[in-house]
Structures are given as structure tokens and as C-alpha cells.
Motif scaffolding. Structure first.
Motif, PDB file in Angstrom:
ATOM      1  N   PRO A 274     -22.895  14.232  49.031  1.00 11.18           N
ATOM      2  CA  PRO A 274     -23.047  13.250  47.829  1.00 11.18           C
ATOM      3  C   PRO A 274     -24.539  12.580  48.088  1.00 11.18           C
ATOM      4  O   PRO A 274     -24.913  12.405  49.087  1.00 11.18           O
ATOM      5  CB  PRO A 274     -21.940  12.316  48.209  1.00 11.18           C
ATOM      6  N   ALA A 275     -25.057  12.271  46.885  1.00 11.72           N
ATOM      7  CA  ALA A 275     -26.447  11.806  46.908  1.00 11.72           C
ATOM      8  C   ALA A 275     -26.645  10.443  47.761  1.00 11.72           C
ATOM      9  O   ALA A 275     -27.598  10.356  48.411  1.00 11.72           O
ATOM     10  CB  ALA A 275     -26.692  11.515  45.618  1.00 11.72           C
ATOM     11  N   ALA A 276     -25.501   9.603  47.748  1.00  9.74           N
ATOM     12  CA  ALA A 276     -25.744   8.356  48.609  1.00  9.74           C
ATOM     13  C   ALA A 276     -25.908   8.653  50.257  1.00  9.74           C
ATOM     14  O   ALA A 276     -26.492   8.274  50.901  1.00  9.74           O
ATOM     15  CB  ALA A 276     -24.497   7.566  48.281  1.00  9.74           C
ATOM     16  N   ALA A 281     -28.898   9.601  55.285  1.00  3.12           N
ATOM     17  CA  ALA A 281     -29.322  10.612  56.344  1.00  3.12           C
ATOM     18  C   ALA A 281     -31.032  10.336  56.420  1.00  3.12           C
ATOM     19  O   ALA A 281     -31.749  10.603  57.335  1.00  3.12           O
ATOM     20  CB  ALA A 281     -28.949  11.836  56.148  1.00  3.12           C
ATOM     21  N   ASP A 282     -31.555  10.191  55.286  1.00  6.79           N
ATOM     22  CA  ASP A 282     -32.981  10.109  55.246  1.00  6.79           C
ATOM     23  C   ASP A 282     -33.815   8.766  55.619  1.00  6.79           C
ATOM     24  O   ASP A 282     -34.809   8.832  56.134  1.00  6.79           O
ATOM     25  CB  ASP A 282     -33.526  10.355  53.626  1.00  6.79           C
ATOM     26  N   ASP A 283     -33.001   7.917  55.659  1.00  6.57           N
ATOM     27  CA  ASP A 283     -33.407   6.349  56.287  1.00  6.57           C
ATOM     28  C   ASP A 283     -33.866   6.428  57.675  1.00  6.57           C
ATOM     29  O   ASP A 283     -33.176   7.129  58.282  1.00  6.57           O
ATOM     30  CB  ASP A 283     -32.176   5.385  55.968  1.00  6.57           C
TER      31      ASP A 283
END
Ligand SMILES: Nc1ncnc2c1ncn2[C@@H]1O[C@H](COP(=O)(O)OP(=O)(O)OP(=O)(O)OP(=O)(O)OC[C@H]2O[C@@H](n3cnc4c(N)ncnc43)[C@H](O)[C@@H]2O)[C@@H](O)[C@H]1O
Length: 283
Positions: A274-276, A281-283
Motif C-alpha cells: 500500500p502507498a502509505a 519505508a522511504d522516510d
């Protein structure tokens, strides 16, 4: 007849079903080896566990860290169980939780098939462990996990210490063995595990080696198939086939045919993250 080893499912039910279709799995003829971590994070752990349980007559399974953790959670009080993530709560509060978790607890830490020429573990083997030695140590833990004293084992299982030493006894011994079979990626030649290091080879600290590359490793007469290390991806070399290709992280789910002369690998797309969750995970 075909024997397929399958990487970490981690509750990715759709991907598991698509992979079984892809390999044309036939319960009348074929066998499946599951490398552990059947559950957690994928969102459909209950369905995945039910599916593997339904295939149990055709399956060999080794336990991963997430499976052991689920078994331990299954023994806790309801108020504690309500603190785990929703995916695992669905398992422990399901009507069929007891038979599923009792069955899971009967699975192994190491599966050996000398006729086929393969052994399976979730994470790895210490560099100096022969197949026979590792198998005997796995069986020590399996006997305790499958016997009456399993609750005490589960309560004493967590922790990074001690490192393995053949003189260990009791729960320290069990914990050291479990950590090798279910949590190791990098270790020192003497067997100290770098628990905090989860990246690709080259990212580890000095003196640490991927467990299968250690200069102190003993030669082994069987090929080894394992999972656990999603950032490693598909790795084939040094007698090891690592097949956790990160299905739960949006990677692939992998099957490897064990009874084939040629290298036969089948893969399907893993979970749609899911996008959220991906943004987090990118943070
Ligand atoms: N002594 C003990 N005995 C039994 N059970 C025990 C135990 N100690 C802990 N446990 C249990 O083990 C479970 C996991 O603990 P964790 O500590 O969270 O496990 P992990 O190392 O993160 O490994 P995992 O098995 O998930 O491996 P993967 O390569 O997929 O993932 C590795 C990492 O890669 C990262 N990653 C990989 N691909 C990614 C992607 N595409 N996007 C974002 N992150 C990614 C993630 O950060 C992830 O954490 C828990 O349930 C815990 O209770």
C-alpha cells in the motif's frame, strides 16, 4: 513428481496461490518445502497459514523467526495478544487458532533429505557446523518445542545472547541454537551473530561475513536452501540457495525445484505494498 522449495510467504496469500498455479502444483504428485516465515506483515497470515496447513501432507516446513514469535504470542494472555499487529491478531483470535498453532509448533528448525541431497533451514548454519551436528542441535530444540515444556521455552527464547558455544546448557543453549537457525545473516568466523545488520553483502561491519561465506566454514555434503534475508534476494553459490526474494516488501515470491538436474526457478510478483506503507519505508 516434483519437489519445490518456496521462499518466505509472510502472509502473502494471493502470491502463494499464484506461485502454486505457476509451478502447476499437483498434490497427487508433488512435494513442497517451505523455508519458514509463513506469517506476519503480509496482511493475510491467517489465510496463508490455513493454506499451508491444508497442504501439510505434501509439505515439509521449517520455522522462521516470525513463526516462532507467532507461536509464542499464541500462548500469551488475550490483553497481551491485543497489542500485536492486526495481521497476527487475526490468527490468534481465529476459531481455528489452536489447531493451527499446535500444528505449527510441531514443525522443524532443520529439514534434511539425504536421498534428495538437500537440507533446509530458515536463516543459516554456523560456519563450523556440519550437517549432522546442525541437525542434532535442531532436534534438541524441536523436542523441547514439541513437548510439555514448550511454554517455558517460548518465554525464554527472546534475546541476542549468548553466542553459541557447545558447553551451553538449558535455555541459553536453546536460545543460541534458535538464533542461528532463524535470525542469522552475518556472523564472525567464530559464530558471533551481527543481529542488527540486515543489508546486502558489503554493507556489514569489519570481521563479519555472510554466514555461508565465512572463511572458517566446513565443507557440507548437502545443498542448502534457506530464506530469511530479503535484502540479499535470490543468491545461489557456495552450495547455498537463498530464496527469500522479498514478496512481502513488494518483491517476488520464489520457487526452486530441488529434484531437477537443471536450475529451475519460478517467480511471481509479491504483495502490492500500500502507498502509505511504501511512503513510510522511504522516510
Ligand atoms: N530471539 C528471538 N526468537 C524468536 N523470534 C524472535 C526473536 N527475536 C525476534 N524475534 C521475532 O522475529 C520477528 C521479526 O523481528 P525483526 O527484528 O523485526 O526481524 P527482521 O530482522 O526485521 O527480519 P525479517 O525476518 O522480517 O527479515 P526480512 O529480511 O524480511 O526483513 C529485514 C529488514 O529489511 C527491511 N526491508 C527489506 N526490504 C524492504 C523494503 N523493500 N522496504 C522496506 N524495508 C525493507 C526491513 O526493515 C526489515 O526489518 C518478530 O516477530 C520478533 O518477535
Amino acid at each position: 513428481m516434483a519437489v519445490w522449495a518456496i521462499g518466505d510467504l509472510q502472509g502473502c496469500y494471493d502470491a502463494t496461490q499464484r506461485l502454486l498455479e505457476r509451478i502447476r502444483f499437483d498434490p497427487a504428485r508433488d512435494r513442497l518445502w517451505f523455508c519458514g516465515d509463513l506469517v506476519n506483515r503480509g496482511g493475510e497470515s491467517l489465510e496463508t497459514l490455513r493454506l499451508v496447513h491444508s497442504l501439510r501432507a505434501n509439505a515439509s516446513i521449517v520455522l522462521g523467526n516470525h513463526d516462532l514469535s507467532l507461536i509464542a504470542i499464541g500462548e500469551r494472555r488475550p490483553e497481551e495478544q491485543r497489542r500485536v499487529n492486526a495481521d497476527l491478531q487475526r490468527v490468534v483470535f481465529a476459531d481455528d487458532a489452536r489447531p493451527l498453532l499446535d500444528w505449527l509448533r510441531q514443525q522443524k528448525l532443520m529439514h534434511v533429505d539425504r536421498e534428495l541431497g538437500w537440507a533446509m533451514v530458515h536463516a543459516g548454519l554456523l560456519p563450523r557446523w556440519s550437517i549432522d551436528e546442525a541437525h542434532a542441535l535442531a532436534q534438541e530444540v524441536e523436542a523441547r518445542l514439541q513437548g510439555n515444556g514448550f511454554r517455558k521455552l517460548l518465554r525464554n527464547m527472546y534475546g541476542n545472547r549468548p553466542m553459541w558455544n557447545p558447553r551451553l546448557t538449558g535455555f541459553e543453549r536453546y536460545r543460541a541454537i534458535i538464533n542461528v537457525f532463524t535470525r542469522m545473516r552475518y556472523c564472525s568466523p567464530r559464530g558471533r551473530i551481527a543481529f542488527e545488520e540486515k543489508g546486502t553483502p558489503g554493507s556489514q561491519s569489519a570481521g563479519m561475513y555472510p554466514w555461508y561465506e565465512s572463511p572458517e566454514r566446513v565443507p557440507r555434503e548437502l545443498s542448502i536452501v534457506c530464506g530469511h534475508w530479503s535484502t540479499l534476494g535470490l543468491m545461489i553459490g557456495l552450495g547455498v540457495h537463498a530464496i527469500d526474494t522479498g514478496a512481502v516488501w513488494g518483491g517476488k515470491l520464489t520457487a526452486l525445484q530441488l529434484d531437477s538436474e537443471e536450475l529451475r526457478i519460478r517467480q511471481v510478483k509479491g504483495r502490492v505494498v500500500p502507498a502509505a506503507e511504501a511512503a513510510q519505508a522511504d522516510d
